[in-house]
Scaffold this motif. Structure first.
Motif, PDB file in Angstrom:
ATOM      1  N   VAL A 101      -8.778  10.006  11.345  1.00 30.04           N
ATOM      2  CA  VAL A 101      -7.965  10.585  12.421  1.00 30.04           C
ATOM      3  C   VAL A 101      -8.373  12.043  12.574  1.00 30.04           C
ATOM      4  CG1 VAL A 101      -5.639  11.048  13.265  1.00 30.04           C
ATOM      5  CG2 VAL A 101      -6.069   9.037  11.836  1.00 30.04           C
ATOM      6  N   ILE A 103      -7.564  15.510  14.795  1.00 27.84           N
ATOM      7  CA  ILE A 103      -6.656  16.205  15.701  1.00 27.84           C
ATOM      8  C   ILE A 103      -7.176  17.626  15.877  1.00 27.84           C
ATOM      9  CG2 ILE A 103      -4.316  17.046  16.095  1.00 27.84           C
ATOM     10  CD1 ILE A 103      -4.442  14.049  16.209  1.00 27.84           C
ATOM     11  N   THR A 112       2.613  19.744  17.840  1.00 29.65           N
ATOM     12  CA  THR A 112       1.900  18.467  17.778  1.00 29.65           C
ATOM     13  C   THR A 112       2.222  17.707  16.495  1.00 29.65           C
ATOM     14  OG1 THR A 112       0.078  19.429  19.042  1.00 29.65           O
ATOM     15  CG2 THR A 112      -0.371  17.381  17.838  1.00 29.65           C
ATOM     16  N   TRP A 114       1.729  13.317  14.909  1.00 32.56           N
ATOM     17  CA  TRP A 114       1.186  11.993  15.205  1.00 32.56           C
ATOM     18  C   TRP A 114       1.501  11.043  14.046  1.00 32.56           C
ATOM     19  CZ3 TRP A 114      -2.197  10.011  11.658  1.00 32.56           C
ATOM     20  CH2 TRP A 114      -2.799  10.921  10.787  1.00 32.56           C
ATOM     21  N   VAL A 153       0.933   9.969  19.519  1.00 29.29           N
ATOM     22  CA  VAL A 153       0.780  11.417  19.487  1.00 29.29           C
ATOM     23  C   VAL A 153       1.934  12.012  20.279  1.00 29.29           C
ATOM     24  CG1 VAL A 153      -0.742  13.382  19.879  1.00 29.29           C
ATOM     25  CG2 VAL A 153      -1.720  11.115  19.440  1.00 29.29           C
ATOM     26  N   TYR A 170      -7.334  14.296  20.456  1.00 23.14           N
ATOM     27  CA  TYR A 170      -7.123  13.392  19.334  1.00 23.14           C
ATOM     28  C   TYR A 170      -8.224  12.333  19.371  1.00 23.14           C
ATOM     29  CZ  TYR A 170      -4.928  10.444  22.914  1.00 23.14           C
ATOM     30  OH  TYR A 170      -4.678   9.713  24.041  1.00 23.14           O
ATOM     31  N   GLN A 181      -9.456   7.989  21.862  1.00 28.05           N
ATOM     32  CA  GLN A 181      -9.558   9.428  21.996  1.00 28.05           C
ATOM     33  C   GLN A 181      -8.885   9.875  23.281  1.00 28.05           C
ATOM     34  OE1 GLN A 181     -13.691  10.636  22.168  1.00 28.05           O
ATOM     35  NE2 GLN A 181     -14.297   8.737  23.165  1.00 28.05           N
TER      36      GLN A 181
END
Length: 217
Positions: A101, A103, A112, A114, A153, A170, A181
């Protein structure tokens, strides 16, 4: 042993300022009396005092030692039967593959967060609490294959992570292949995916049919 009486002012007890007096008795016998004196007066108490008869000491009765009860022989404890240990069958876990992952935070990284959850809503992996702006944050997680997952997200301000206040983004990757993405959204965005094996991922589906990304190494 004399008896002594004193007057702080020095004029006795009689008779300039009252008719005070004293008298000392021992065994119904007057040993002295008066009232007119100066600062003090004494009376000899020893004259004619009877000598007390000697008192014979009391001999205590002999103390017998306590009789202890007979000591019983200890009763041996029974020997427990041997316990056969229980051998548990080995637990087989689902195979998993590494999902990365990525970010990239915007100008407001603390907005933010997720998560990746399974079909029952259990959080598999998550991230939040970012403080550094415009920096890529990477987390790797071994995700079991053959299950459906939701990647979510969130942005607390509601302007996503791109592109009004920074170039945030992301990305989810299997090996070298990115299969999810983005960065432009409002308060939240979700993607569903399932990992078929270490080379194939099905994206944005509910029944294991959908766009497939393959060729990951």
């Amino acid at each position: 042993l004399p008896f002594e009486i004193s007057d702080e002012y020095g004029d006795g007890m009689c008779c300039n300022y009252g008719n005070g007096s004293y008298e000392v008795w021992i065994n119904n016998m007057s040993k002295g009396s008066g009232g007119a004196f100066g600062s003090s007066a004494t009376v000899d108490l020893c004259d004619g005092m009877p000598t007390p008869a000697p008192v014979a000491p009391v001999t205590p009765a002999p103390t017998l030692p306590p009789t202890l009860p007979p000591t019983m022989a200890p009763t041996p404890l029974p020997t427990p039967a041997p316990v056969t240990p229980t051998i548990l069958a080995p637990t087989l876990s689902d195979p998993c593959v590494n999902v990365q992952v990525s970010i990239v935070t915007d100008d407001y990284p603390d907005e933010t967060e997720w998560s990746i959850t399974d079909k029952e809503g259990t959080v598999i992996v998550s991230g939040d609490g970012y403080t550094t702006r415009n920096i890529e944050h990477i987390k790797d997680e071994c995700v079991p294959t053959g299950r459906i997952y939701t990647f979510t997200v969130l942005d607390a301000y509601g302007d996503g992570i791109c592109c009004d206040y920074g170039e945030g983004s992301y990305k989810l990757s299997l090996g070298e292949t990115a299969f999810i993405q983005g960065g432009v959204f409002g308060y939240s965005i979700q993607h569903k995916f399932a990992i078929a094996d270490d080379e194939t991922v099905l994206v944005d589906h509910d029944t294991c049919t959908g766009e497939a990304f393959s060729g990951a190494t």
